[in-house]
Design a protein around this motif. Structure first.
Motif, mmCIF file in Angstrom:
data_model
loop_
_atom_site.group_PDB
_atom_site.id
_atom_site.type_symbol
_atom_site.label_atom_id
_atom_site.label_comp_id
_atom_site.label_asym_id
_atom_site.label_seq_id
_atom_site.Cartn_x
_atom_site.Cartn_y
_atom_site.Cartn_z
ATOM 1 N N ARG A 122 30.387 24.272 56.964
ATOM 2 C CA ARG A 122 30.666 22.989 56.299
ATOM 3 C C ARG A 122 30.554 23.128 54.786
ATOM 4 O O ARG A 122 31.397 22.651 54.040
ATOM 5 C CB ARG A 122 29.679 21.912 56.772
ATOM 6 N N MET A 123 29.489 23.796 54.346
ATOM 7 C CA MET A 123 29.287 23.982 52.914
ATOM 8 C C MET A 123 30.434 24.790 52.319
ATOM 9 O O MET A 123 30.977 24.435 51.271
ATOM 10 C CB MET A 123 27.951 24.685 52.672
ATOM 11 N N LEU A 124 30.809 25.861 52.977
ATOM 12 C CA LEU A 124 31.887 26.709 52.467
ATOM 13 C C LEU A 124 33.212 25.949 52.414
ATOM 14 O O LEU A 124 33.993 26.128 51.475
ATOM 15 C CB LEU A 124 32.024 27.975 53.313
ATOM 16 N N HIS A 125 33.463 25.127 53.404
ATOM 17 C CA HIS A 125 34.711 24.352 53.422
ATOM 18 C C HIS A 125 34.835 23.504 52.170
ATOM 19 O O HIS A 125 35.868 23.507 51.502
ATOM 20 C CB HIS A 125 34.761 23.463 54.673
ATOM 21 N N TRP A 126 33.789 22.751 51.830
ATOM 22 C CA TRP A 126 33.858 21.865 50.671
ATOM 23 C C TRP A 126 33.851 22.642 49.372
ATOM 24 O O TRP A 126 34.545 22.287 48.423
ATOM 25 C CB TRP A 126 32.742 20.824 50.731
ATOM 26 N N ARG A 127 33.090 23.734 49.332
ATOM 27 C CA ARG A 127 33.101 24.565 48.123
ATOM 28 C C ARG A 127 34.478 25.191 47.910
ATOM 29 O O ARG A 127 34.969 25.242 46.794
ATOM 30 C CB ARG A 127 32.042 25.665 48.227
ATOM 31 N N GLU A 128 35.116 25.637 48.979
ATOM 32 C CA GLU A 128 36.458 26.240 48.846
ATOM 33 C C GLU A 128 37.465 25.224 48.321
ATOM 34 O O GLU A 128 38.348 25.573 47.542
ATOM 35 C CB GLU A 128 36.918 26.813 50.184
ATOM 36 N N ARG A 129 37.349 23.990 48.755
ATOM 37 C CA ARG A 129 38.258 22.955 48.239
ATOM 38 C C ARG A 129 38.084 22.784 46.735
ATOM 39 O O ARG A 129 39.065 22.732 45.989
ATOM 40 C CB ARG A 129 37.996 21.614 48.924
ATOM 41 N N ILE A 130 36.841 22.708 46.300
ATOM 42 C CA ILE A 130 36.578 22.524 44.873
ATOM 43 C C ILE A 130 36.977 23.772 44.092
ATOM 44 O O ILE A 130 37.575 23.678 43.016
ATOM 45 C CB ILE A 130 35.103 22.133 44.642
ATOM 46 N N ASP A 131 36.682 24.957 44.643
ATOM 47 C CA ASP A 131 37.110 26.213 44.010
ATOM 48 C C ASP A 131 38.613 26.204 43.773
ATOM 49 O O ASP A 131 39.090 26.525 42.685
ATOM 50 C CB ASP A 131 36.795 27.431 44.902
ATOM 51 N N GLY A 132 39.372 25.848 44.799
ATOM 52 C CA GLY A 132 40.824 25.857 44.712
ATOM 53 C C GLY A 132 41.361 24.910 43.666
ATOM 54 O O GLY A 132 42.298 25.233 42.930
ATOM 55 N N VAL A 133 40.759 23.740 43.578
ATOM 56 C CA VAL A 133 41.195 22.768 42.583
ATOM 57 C C VAL A 133 40.889 23.286 41.181
ATOM 58 O O VAL A 133 41.694 23.128 40.257
ATOM 59 C CB VAL A 133 40.525 21.396 42.819
ATOM 60 N N LEU A 134 39.756 23.924 41.022
ATOM 61 C CA LEU A 134 39.358 24.419 39.700
ATOM 62 C C LEU A 134 40.315 25.466 39.149
ATOM 63 O O LEU A 134 40.621 25.469 37.972
ATOM 64 C CB LEU A 134 37.963 25.038 39.765
ATOM 65 N N VAL A 135 40.771 26.374 40.013
ATOM 66 C CA VAL A 135 41.629 27.456 39.521
ATOM 67 C C VAL A 135 43.101 27.183 39.764
ATOM 68 O O VAL A 135 43.952 27.816 39.156
ATOM 69 C CB VAL A 135 41.228 28.826 40.116
ATOM 70 N N GLY A 136 43.412 26.265 40.667
ATOM 71 C CA GLY A 136 44.811 25.922 40.928
ATOM 72 C C GLY A 136 45.628 27.081 41.454
ATOM 73 O O GLY A 136 46.833 27.154 41.223
ATOM 74 N N SER A 137 44.984 27.979 42.162
ATOM 75 C CA SER A 137 45.663 29.196 42.600
ATOM 76 C C SER A 137 45.016 29.732 43.867
ATOM 77 O O SER A 137 43.841 29.503 44.118
ATOM 78 C CB SER A 137 45.552 30.240 41.479
ATOM 79 N N ASP A 138 45.812 30.463 44.634
ATOM 80 C CA ASP A 138 45.266 31.166 45.801
ATOM 81 C C ASP A 138 45.029 32.635 45.500
ATOM 82 O O ASP A 138 44.653 33.405 46.381
ATOM 83 C CB ASP A 138 46.210 31.033 47.003
ATOM 84 N N ASP A 139 45.268 33.035 44.252
ATOM 85 C CA ASP A 139 45.054 34.410 43.840
ATOM 86 C C ASP A 139 43.593 34.784 44.068
ATOM 87 O O ASP A 139 42.682 34.049 43.672
ATOM 88 C CB ASP A 139 45.421 34.574 42.360
#
Length: 182
Positions: A122-139
């Motif tokens: 659960r923690m990783l799911h929400w952190r990954e969402r925020i990570d993705g928004v921050l960098v705007g990339s899947d790189d």
């Protein structure tokens, strides 16, 4: 002596968080939590069927905040190249972590419990969402920078005490912004 508070569930959560922090989750019994606030074990069971249910109630507000932050960030456009926008997100994440510091400390010090009640996914799911928004990339390299940035902020909140908290906040946010710029 009659009880003066009316929010028994809040009292239970506060006592549990205190005892879980002092002794660990597995080393704390529901009886000890009940005794801490002057109720019977049966009264505690009326509110929480198990220690895991109580722990779940302690962590749920953090997950609600993470979801709300993720939803809000996904709902607006964050320019990963705009340092002011990135800094604002990192600062919001710092504040979220700070509000949930006691719960995070309990989770870090009780990894078996985290695994048992499946909190890590659960923690990783929400952190990954925020990570993705921050960098705007899947790189992969961009995502790693986001993980380092947010993980560092989270760790700084948990590891350091309250002494000179504004300075620690500034250093952690600055370091996270630099990590994202690399």
């Amino acid at each position: 002596m009659p009880r003066t508070t009316v929010d028994t569930r809040a009292e239970i959560r506060a006592a549990a968080l205190e005892l879980f922090s002092e002794r660990g989750v597995d080393a704390t019994s529901l009886r000890e939590i009940a005794e801490r606030i002057g109720i019977t074990k049966a009264a505690l069971y009326y509110h929480y069927a198990s220690k895991d249910a109580l722990l779940g109630d302690l962590v749920d507000p953090m997950f609600v905040e993470l979801r709300e932050l993720g939803d809000e960030l996904e709902g607006r456009s964050i320019d990963a190249g705009d340092e002011a926008q990135v800094r604002a997100v990192i600062e919001r994440f710092w504040e979220l972590c700070l509000r949930n510091r006691a719960v995070m400390r309990v989770l870090i010090h009780n990894p078996r419990v985290v695994a048992r009640i499946e909190l890590a996914p659960r923690m990783l799911h929400w952190r990954e969402r925020i990570d993705g928004v921050l960098v705007g990339s899947d790189d992969a390299a961009d995502r790693v920078r986001a993980v380092v940035a947010l993980g560092g902020v989270q760790d700084a909140v948990v590891v350091f005490g309250d002494a000179d908290l504004p300075r620690i906040r500034e250093a952690a946010v600055d370091a996270a912004v630099r990590a994202l710029r690399m």
